[in-house]
Write a protein that holds these residues in place. Sequence first.
Motif, PDB file in Angstrom:
ATOM      1  N   GLU A   1       3.883   3.920  16.400  1.00  0.00           N
ATOM      2  CA  GLU A   1       4.306   5.151  15.724  1.00  0.00           C
ATOM      3  C   GLU A   1       4.011   5.052  14.219  1.00  0.00           C
ATOM      4  O   GLU A   1       3.527   5.999  13.610  1.00  0.00           O
ATOM      5  CB  GLU A   1       5.794   5.371  15.962  1.00  0.00           C
ATOM      6  N   GLN A   2       4.282   3.899  13.631  1.00  0.00           N
ATOM      7  CA  GLN A   2       4.006   3.695  12.208  1.00  0.00           C
ATOM      8  C   GLN A   2       2.506   3.713  11.941  1.00  0.00           C
ATOM      9  O   GLN A   2       2.061   4.273  10.943  1.00  0.00           O
ATOM     10  CB  GLN A   2       4.622   2.371  11.736  1.00  0.00           C
ATOM     11  N   TRP A   3       1.711   3.121  12.828  1.00  0.00           N
ATOM     12  CA  TRP A   3       0.260   3.109  12.650  1.00  0.00           C
ATOM     13  C   TRP A   3      -0.311   4.516  12.725  1.00  0.00           C
ATOM     14  O   TRP A   3      -1.244   4.850  11.993  1.00  0.00           O
ATOM     15  CB  TRP A   3      -0.409   2.207  13.674  1.00  0.00           C
ATOM     16  N   VAL A   4       0.224   5.354  13.623  1.00  0.00           N
ATOM     17  CA  VAL A   4      -0.219   6.744  13.708  1.00  0.00           C
ATOM     18  C   VAL A   4       0.118   7.455  12.398  1.00  0.00           C
ATOM     19  O   VAL A   4      -0.701   8.197  11.849  1.00  0.00           O
ATOM     20  CB  VAL A   4       0.420   7.467  14.919  1.00  0.00           C
ATOM     21  N   LYS A   5       1.311   7.205  11.888  1.00  0.00           N
ATOM     22  CA  LYS A   5       1.738   7.819  10.635  1.00  0.00           C
ATOM     23  C   LYS A   5       0.860   7.367   9.469  1.00  0.00           C
ATOM     24  O   LYS A   5       0.513   8.157   8.594  1.00  0.00           O
ATOM     25  CB  LYS A   5       3.199   7.464  10.360  1.00  0.00           C
ATOM     26  N   ASP A   6       0.482   6.086   9.445  1.00  0.00           N
ATOM     27  CA  ASP A   6      -0.289   5.508   8.346  1.00  0.00           C
ATOM     28  C   ASP A   6      -1.798   5.613   8.535  1.00  0.00           C
ATOM     29  O   ASP A   6      -2.564   5.231   7.646  1.00  0.00           O
ATOM     30  CB  ASP A   6       0.067   4.024   8.178  1.00  0.00           C
ATOM     31  N   TYR A   7      -2.241   6.106   9.673  1.00  0.00           N
ATOM     32  CA  TYR A   7      -3.656   6.116  10.045  1.00  0.00           C
ATOM     33  C   TYR A   7      -4.542   6.719   8.953  1.00  0.00           C
ATOM     34  O   TYR A   7      -5.550   6.132   8.564  1.00  0.00           O
ATOM     35  CB  TYR A   7      -3.821   6.893  11.352  1.00  0.00           C
ATOM     36  N   HIS A   8      -4.171   7.873   8.464  1.00  0.00           N
ATOM     37  CA  HIS A   8      -5.006   8.609   7.512  1.00  0.00           C
ATOM     38  C   HIS A   8      -5.256   7.803   6.245  1.00  0.00           C
ATOM     39  O   HIS A   8      -6.404   7.637   5.819  1.00  0.00           O
ATOM     40  CB  HIS A   8      -4.344   9.949   7.168  1.00  0.00           C
ATOM     41  N   TRP A   9      -4.212   7.277   5.642  1.00  0.00           N
ATOM     42  CA  TRP A   9      -4.424   6.529   4.395  1.00  0.00           C
ATOM     43  C   TRP A   9      -5.091   5.179   4.649  1.00  0.00           C
ATOM     44  O   TRP A   9      -5.824   4.694   3.788  1.00  0.00           O
ATOM     45  CB  TRP A   9      -3.140   6.390   3.576  1.00  0.00           C
ATOM     46  N   MET A  10      -4.857   4.580   5.840  1.00  0.00           N
ATOM     47  CA  MET A  10      -5.535   3.314   6.124  1.00  0.00           C
ATOM     48  C   MET A  10      -7.045   3.524   6.237  1.00  0.00           C
ATOM     49  O   MET A  10      -7.833   2.724   5.717  1.00  0.00           O
ATOM     50  CB  MET A  10      -4.986   2.663   7.397  1.00  0.00           C
ATOM     51  N   VAL A  11      -7.458   4.594   6.887  1.00  0.00           N
ATOM     52  CA  VAL A  11      -8.888   4.907   7.013  1.00  0.00           C
ATOM     53  C   VAL A  11      -9.485   5.127   5.625  1.00  0.00           C
ATOM     54  O   VAL A  11     -10.555   4.596   5.300  1.00  0.00           O
ATOM     55  CB  VAL A  11      -9.118   6.139   7.915  1.00  0.00           C
ATOM     56  N   ASN A  12      -8.798   5.899   4.792  1.00  0.00           N
ATOM     57  CA  ASN A  12      -9.294   6.151   3.438  1.00  0.00           C
ATOM     58  C   ASN A  12      -9.358   4.871   2.616  1.00  0.00           C
ATOM     59  O   ASN A  12     -10.308   4.660   1.854  1.00  0.00           O
ATOM     60  CB  ASN A  12      -8.422   7.184   2.727  1.00  0.00           C
ATOM     61  N   THR A  13      -8.371   4.006   2.759  1.00  0.00           N
ATOM     62  CA  THR A  13      -8.350   2.752   2.030  1.00  0.00           C
ATOM     63  C   THR A  13      -9.504   1.855   2.453  1.00  0.00           C
ATOM     64  O   THR A  13     -10.193   1.265   1.606  1.00  0.00           O
ATOM     65  CB  THR A  13      -7.007   2.023   2.229  1.00  0.00           C
ATOM     66  N   VAL A  14      -9.727   1.739   3.761  1.00  0.00           N
ATOM     67  CA  VAL A  14     -10.833   0.913   4.254  1.00  0.00           C
ATOM     68  C   VAL A  14     -12.158   1.451   3.725  1.00  0.00           C
ATOM     69  O   VAL A  14     -13.012   0.688   3.262  1.00  0.00           O
ATOM     70  CB  VAL A  14     -10.837   0.843   5.794  1.00  0.00           C
ATOM     71  N   LYS A  15     -12.312   2.763   3.749  1.00  0.00           N
ATOM     72  CA  LYS A  15     -13.546   3.376   3.260  1.00  0.00           C
ATOM     73  C   LYS A  15     -13.751   3.062   1.780  1.00  0.00           C
ATOM     74  O   LYS A  15     -14.833   2.651   1.373  1.00  0.00           O
ATOM     75  CB  LYS A  15     -13.496   4.887   3.481  1.00  0.00           C
ATOM     76  N   GLU A  16     -12.723   3.225   0.983  1.00  0.00           N
ATOM     77  CA  GLU A  16     -12.830   2.959  -0.448  1.00  0.00           C
ATOM     78  C   GLU A  16     -13.071   1.481  -0.739  1.00  0.00           C
ATOM     79  O   GLU A  16     -13.878   1.135  -1.593  1.00  0.00           O
ATOM     80  CB  GLU A  16     -11.569   3.426  -1.181  1.00  0.00           C
ATOM     81  N   LEU A  17     -12.357   0.610  -0.027  1.00  0.00           N
ATOM     82  CA  LEU A  17     -12.529  -0.820  -0.257  1.00  0.00           C
ATOM     83  C   LEU A  17     -13.907  -1.294   0.169  1.00  0.00           C
ATOM     84  O   LEU A  17     -14.489  -2.166  -0.465  1.00  0.00           O
ATOM     85  CB  LEU A  17     -11.440  -1.617   0.459  1.00  0.00           C
ATOM     86  N   ARG A  18     -14.437  -0.729   1.224  1.00  0.00           N
ATOM     87  CA  ARG A  18     -15.796  -1.096   1.653  1.00  0.00           C
ATOM     88  C   ARG A  18     -16.827  -0.653   0.627  1.00  0.00           C
ATOM     89  O   ARG A  18     -17.809  -1.346   0.387  1.00  0.00           O
ATOM     90  CB  ARG A  18     -16.123  -0.461   3.004  1.00  0.00           C
ATOM     91  N   ASN A  19     -16.618   0.514   0.029  1.00  0.00           N
ATOM     92  CA  ASN A  19     -17.567   1.024  -0.968  1.00  0.00           C
ATOM     93  C   ASN A  19     -17.543   0.203  -2.252  1.00  0.00           C
ATOM     94  O   ASN A  19     -18.576   0.018  -2.882  1.00  0.00           O
ATOM     95  CB  ASN A  19     -17.273   2.486  -1.304  1.00  0.00           C
ATOM     96  N   GLY A  20     -16.364  -0.284  -2.647  1.00  0.00           N
ATOM     97  CA  GLY A  20     -16.263  -0.939  -3.928  1.00  0.00           C
ATOM     98  C   GLY A  20     -16.058  -2.429  -3.884  1.00  0.00           C
ATOM     99  O   GLY A  20     -15.882  -3.064  -4.915  1.00  0.00           O
ATOM    100  N   LEU A  21     -16.082  -3.011  -2.712  1.00  0.00           N
ATOM    101  CA  LEU A  21     -15.771  -4.427  -2.597  1.00  0.00           C
ATOM    102  C   LEU A  21     -16.973  -5.287  -2.925  1.00  0.00           C
ATOM    103  O   LEU A  21     -18.050  -5.102  -2.382  1.00  0.00           O
ATOM    104  CB  LEU A  21     -15.290  -4.742  -1.178  1.00  0.00           C
ATOM    105  N   ILE A  22     -16.778  -6.202  -3.832  1.00  0.00           N
ATOM    106  CA  ILE A  22     -17.813  -7.179  -4.166  1.00  0.00           C
ATOM    107  C   ILE A  22     -17.222  -8.536  -3.849  1.00  0.00           C
ATOM    108  O   ILE A  22     -16.244  -8.940  -4.461  1.00  0.00           O
ATOM    109  CB  ILE A  22     -18.198  -7.119  -5.651  1.00  0.00           C
ATOM    110  N   VAL A  23     -17.794  -9.209  -2.890  1.00  0.00           N
ATOM    111  CA  VAL A  23     -17.279 -10.513  -2.496  1.00  0.00           C
ATOM    112  C   VAL A  23     -18.260 -11.567  -2.941  1.00  0.00           C
ATOM    113  O   VAL A  23     -19.425 -11.553  -2.561  1.00  0.00           O
ATOM    114  CB  VAL A  23     -17.065 -10.581  -0.969  1.00  0.00           C
ATOM    115  N   GLY A  24     -17.786 -12.480  -3.761  1.00  0.00           N
ATOM    116  CA  GLY A  24     -18.654 -13.546  -4.247  1.00  0.00           C
ATOM    117  C   GLY A  24     -18.299 -14.853  -3.568  1.00  0.00           C
ATOM    118  O   GLY A  24     -17.175 -15.059  -3.133  1.00  0.00           O
ATOM    119  N   ALA A  25     -19.246 -15.738  -3.493  1.00  0.00           N
ATOM    120  CA  ALA A  25     -19.006 -17.057  -2.906  1.00  0.00           C
ATOM    121  C   ALA A  25     -18.921 -18.066  -4.034  1.00  0.00           C
ATOM    122  O   ALA A  25     -19.675 -17.993  -4.994  1.00  0.00           O
ATOM    123  CB  ALA A  25     -20.130 -17.420  -1.955  1.00  0.00           C
ATOM    124  N   LYS A  26     -18.002 -18.982  -3.922  1.00  0.00           N
ATOM    125  CA  LYS A  26     -17.883 -20.030  -4.923  1.00  0.00           C
ATOM    126  C   LYS A  26     -18.873 -21.135  -4.582  1.00  0.00           C
ATOM    127  O   LYS A  26     -19.108 -21.431  -3.427  1.00  0.00           O
ATOM    128  CB  LYS A  26     -16.468 -20.592  -4.940  1.00  0.00           C
TER     129      LYS A  26
END
Length: 137
Positions: free
Chosen positions: A15-40
């Motif tokens: 029930e909580q996941w259904v409620k949070d679904y919309h913002w989680m999708v938007n967050t994943v989309k934004e984080l994928r667009n702006g995520l820079i992962v570097g290796a040490k």
Amino acid sequence: MLKEKKEVVNKHTLEQWVKDYHWMVNTVKELRNGLIVGAKTAKYGIEATSPKAAGGISDPIMSEVARRSKHVKRIKEYEYKITAVQERIDKVHTPREIEVLFWLLEGSSMRWIGQHMALSATSIGRIKDNIVKQMME
């Protein structure tokens, strides 16, 4: 390899996941667009034994990369929850329930959905409970 702790899916969490679904999708989309992962780079030889600075990373760019890389775990967690909801969408069959589920996943409030469908928010709440029950089966 990251060992992920998968949350147990019960009625309350779904029930909580259904409620949070919309913002989680938007967050994943934004984080994928702006995520820079570097290796040490590992140090070998004399560099490996030389003293290191105490505390955090002194380079502000590397600090930013480290901060952003922490989001990888969060993205995986959100993707797991999003997928868990998506895999259960087909278990909802009646047109009214499908419509309510669609608007819930779009992030609409139960009051708005009720006004949109000419039903009370209480009726929408009951329909949502039935949706979650069907998705748990």
